[in-house]
Design a protein around this motif. Structure first.
Motif, PDB file in Angstrom:
ATOM      1  N   SER A  53     -12.687  95.729  38.131  1.00 45.94           N
ATOM      2  CA  SER A  53     -13.749  95.091  38.898  1.00 45.94           C
ATOM      3  C   SER A  53     -15.060  95.854  38.775  1.00 45.94           C
ATOM      4  CB  SER A  53     -13.350  94.981  40.370  1.00 45.94           C
ATOM      5  OG  SER A  53     -12.204  94.172  40.479  1.00 45.94           O
ATOM      6  N   LEU A  54     -14.938  97.182  38.780  1.00 48.14           N
ATOM      7  CA  LEU A  54     -16.134  97.996  38.656  1.00 48.14           C
ATOM      8  C   LEU A  54     -16.757  97.846  37.260  1.00 48.14           C
ATOM      9  CD1 LEU A  54     -17.255  99.737  40.883  1.00 48.14           C
ATOM     10  CD2 LEU A  54     -16.065 101.708  39.926  1.00 48.14           C
ATOM     11  N   VAL A  55     -15.913  97.825  36.237  1.00 48.97           N
ATOM     12  CA  VAL A  55     -16.407  97.658  34.866  1.00 48.97           C
ATOM     13  C   VAL A  55     -17.007  96.260  34.688  1.00 48.97           C
ATOM     14  CG1 VAL A  55     -15.693  97.454  32.441  1.00 48.97           C
ATOM     15  CG2 VAL A  55     -14.903  99.399  33.811  1.00 48.97           C
ATOM     16  N   ALA A  56     -16.317  95.237  35.192  1.00 46.04           N
ATOM     17  CA  ALA A  56     -16.817  93.864  35.038  1.00 46.04           C
ATOM     18  C   ALA A  56     -18.176  93.712  35.722  1.00 46.04           C
ATOM     19  CB  ALA A  56     -15.812  92.869  35.629  1.00 46.04           C
ATOM     20  N   VAL A  83     -18.980  86.903  32.488  1.00 44.92           N
ATOM     21  CA  VAL A  83     -18.016  87.998  32.619  1.00 44.92           C
ATOM     22  C   VAL A  83     -16.971  87.604  33.666  1.00 44.92           C
ATOM     23  CG1 VAL A  83     -17.710  90.434  33.201  1.00 44.92           C
ATOM     24  CG2 VAL A  83     -19.791  89.689  31.992  1.00 44.92           C
ATOM     25  N   LEU A  84     -15.701  87.763  33.311  1.00 44.00           N
ATOM     26  CA  LEU A  84     -14.621  87.403  34.223  1.00 44.00           C
ATOM     27  C   LEU A  84     -13.943  88.665  34.735  1.00 44.00           C
ATOM     28  CD1 LEU A  84     -12.916  84.664  31.974  1.00 44.00           C
ATOM     29  CD2 LEU A  84     -14.783  84.341  33.619  1.00 44.00           C
ATOM     30  N   ASP A  85     -13.881  88.813  36.045  1.00 41.46           N
ATOM     31  CA  ASP A  85     -13.123  89.919  36.622  1.00 41.46           C
ATOM     32  C   ASP A  85     -11.710  89.427  36.862  1.00 41.46           C
ATOM     33  OD1 ASP A  85     -12.287  92.259  37.769  1.00 41.46           O
ATOM     34  OD2 ASP A  85     -13.025  91.735  39.768  1.00 41.46           O
ATOM     35  N   MET A  86     -10.767  89.982  36.110  1.00 43.28           N
ATOM     36  CA  MET A  86      -9.406  89.456  36.104  1.00 43.28           C
ATOM     37  C   MET A  86      -8.520  90.157  37.124  1.00 43.28           C
ATOM     38  SD  MET A  86      -9.354  87.199  33.628  1.00 43.28           S
ATOM     39  CE  MET A  86      -7.724  87.095  32.872  1.00 43.28           C
ATOM     40  N   ILE A 118     -10.467  95.343  27.456  1.00 39.29           N
ATOM     41  CA  ILE A 118      -9.319  95.924  28.158  1.00 39.29           C
ATOM     42  C   ILE A 118      -9.698  97.256  28.798  1.00 39.29           C
ATOM     43  CG2 ILE A 118      -6.916  96.654  27.893  1.00 39.29           C
ATOM     44  CD1 ILE A 118      -7.061  93.853  26.981  1.00 39.29           C
ATOM     45  N   VAL A 119      -9.260  97.435  30.038  1.00 35.64           N
ATOM     46  CA  VAL A 119      -9.506  98.696  30.740  1.00 35.64           C
ATOM     47  C   VAL A 119      -8.168  99.400  30.965  1.00 35.64           C
ATOM     48  CG1 VAL A 119     -10.507  99.773  32.801  1.00 35.64           C
ATOM     49  CG2 VAL A 119     -11.464  97.621  31.934  1.00 35.64           C
ATOM     50  N   THR A 120      -8.162 100.713  30.737  1.00 38.95           N
ATOM     51  CA  THR A 120      -6.965 101.502  31.021  1.00 38.95           C
ATOM     52  C   THR A 120      -7.391 102.803  31.696  1.00 38.95           C
ATOM     53  OG1 THR A 120      -4.957 102.487  30.064  1.00 38.95           O
ATOM     54  CG2 THR A 120      -6.982 102.677  28.765  1.00 38.95           C
ATOM     55  N   VAL A 161     -11.637 100.292  27.125  1.00 34.36           N
ATOM     56  CA  VAL A 161     -12.379 101.284  27.895  1.00 34.36           C
ATOM     57  C   VAL A 161     -11.367 102.148  28.634  1.00 34.36           C
ATOM     58  CG1 VAL A 161     -13.876 101.633  29.907  1.00 34.36           C
ATOM     59  CG2 VAL A 161     -14.471  99.897  28.203  1.00 34.36           C
ATOM     60  N   GLU A 162     -11.489 103.462  28.462  1.00 31.53           N
ATOM     61  CA  GLU A 162     -10.632 104.380  29.220  1.00 31.53           C
ATOM     62  C   GLU A 162     -11.413 104.853  30.441  1.00 31.53           C
ATOM     63  OE1 GLU A 162      -9.783 108.050  27.217  1.00 31.53           O
ATOM     64  OE2 GLU A 162      -8.230 108.632  28.647  1.00 31.53           O
TER      65      GLU A 162
END
Ligand SMILES: Nc1ncnc2c1ncn2[C@@H]1O[C@H](COP(=O)(O)OP(=O)(O)OP(=O)(O)O)[C@@H](O)[C@H]1O
Ligand SMILES: [Mg+2]
Ligand SMILES: [Zn+2]
Lengths: 241, 132
Positions: free
Chosen positions: A31-34, A126-129, A151-153, A181-182
């Protein structure tokens, strides 16, 4: 027959790129990245939409510090403009109430909003999944022609193992993946970077754990000054715009 | 006014069926509307008439209404949805996205929001009839 799915791609036709910020794992910073990505794209002068698809636990409105508003209607639903973004979230309809939805309801609400939301012309949506590879991922891949995933990890193997499965699924379905994105790095290990490259994907950024983020929640100006926002600015400039 | 978006979906879906069944002229379009979504029939009907393509010129649009049956998953109580005990904003929110009913409506017997919308949710295209 359910008529709604037939108009979805028409509704999204004038959107340049649709980017789903996603992860096999919860709590990794999607959510923060999106939100920072959407705000950064606006700052760069693009027309941007943000769609919070975490119906049962929406949080982008909290990150931006905005309240729900009843959207206007004009041959559909017009997303209200908030912080420069065309902003859609279930909170416009559920307000402060909890939205206890089962999978089929989530799917139905998603299809409804895709079918009736008039985004108009946008450069980026932008979609916050929600976390994982459940209904929302499967429905979007099925229904939205030109979707891409970011993709966020975290550095944790617990996160990355779920990400690997998600990546394999998306690659099997031939869905484009912008990269990985790490987030919340605690040390300079390059492990995730190497693992990402092994999957044939671009490693977009390593974002450090930043104790100042909490204080910036709800304040877009402060948010733009965080290390996350600075890193996302680089990702945006180097790999998205 | 978001009835237009729903009407457009019905027309598009009906056209797809017509194409698949190689129907040249459509005579009848049967639509069911669930009460939960509270679609404004007049606007919906008007939108259909404005949006329909030439092959639908002589088509009759039959719109039936389905009562909304809700069934509690906890105590299995079944009841009918009624708009009358909702305030205007809540009714409007459910009109936009019927699933938010789960945010405002609870089982009258046990108070759970975990119910199933077993019937009468929203707009449904039942079938179309035409000639080849
Ligand atoms: N780089 C970071 N430094 C410090 N805190 C962070 C960082 N990234 C995210 N957080 C915090 O971690 C928590 C989870 O972030 P966020 O809600 O964005 O994750 P999420 O993946 O969207 O979660 P969910 O799966 O529940 O949707 C939040 O409290 C957020 O402020
Ligand atoms: Mg989230
Ligand atoms: Zn009950």
């Amino acid at each position: 027959m359910d008529p709604r799915t037939t108009v979805i791609n028409e509704r999204l036709r004038r959107i340049g790129r649709i980017i789903a910020v996603s992860s096999g794992k919860g709590g990794v910073g999607k959510s923060l990245v999106a939100t920072t990505l959407a705000l950064e794209l606006v700052r760069s002068g693009y027309k941007v939409g943000l769609f919070d698809l975490d119906f049962t636990s929406p949080s982008t409105h909290l990150i931006m510090g905005v309240k729900n508003v009843q959207p206007e209607e004009d041959k559909g639903i017009i997303p209200p403009v908030m912080k420069g973004l065309a902003y859609m979230s279930l909170i416009h309809f559920s307000g402060d109430q909890a939205a206890p939805l089962r999978g089929a309801d989530v799917s139905n609400a998603l299809i409804e909003l895709l079918a009736v939301t008039q985004w108009g012309e946008l450069d980026f949506l932008v979609l916050d999944m929600p976390p994982g590879i459940g209904d929302v991922v499967l429905d979007l891949v099925r229904l939205v022609k030109h979707i891409e995933f970011l993709i966020v990890t975290t550095p944790s193997r617990l996160a990355f193992e779920t990400v690997k499965k998600q990546v394999r699924l998306l690659q099997d379905l031939q869905v484009p993946i912008i990269g990985v994105v790490e987030n919340m790095k605690m040390n300079p290990s390059e492990n995730i970077e190497r693992e990402t490259e092994k999957l044939g994907l671009q490693f977009l950024a390593g974002i450090l754990y930043d104790p100042e983020v909490e204080d910036a929640i709800g304040d877009v100006t402060k948010l733009r000054g965080t290390t996350i926002a600075k890193k996302i600015r680089e990702v945006s400039a180097n790999s998205i715009i | 006014m978001h009835e237009w978006a729903l009407a457009e979906a019905v027309i598009t879906a009906a056209q797809q069926i017509a194409e698949k069944e190689e129907l040249k002229e459509i005579r009848e379009v049967n639509i069911k509307i669930g009460e939960l979504q509270q679609v404004e029939r007049d606007i919906f009907r008007f939108a259909l008439s404005q949006l329909k393509p030439a092959s639908f010129k002589n088509a009759t649009f039959r719109i039936s209404t389905a009562k909304t049956t809700l069934k509690c998953r906890v105590c299995e109580h079944t009841w009918l949805f009624s708009k009358s005990n909702l305030d205007e904003d809540t009714a409007e929110a459910i009109h936009f996205v019927p699933e938010v009913a789960h945010s405002y409506i609870k089982c009258p017997k046990c108070g759970s929001p975990d119910f199933e919308i077993s019937e009468g949710r929203g707009v449904w295209l039942e079938n179309i009839k035409g000639v080849r």
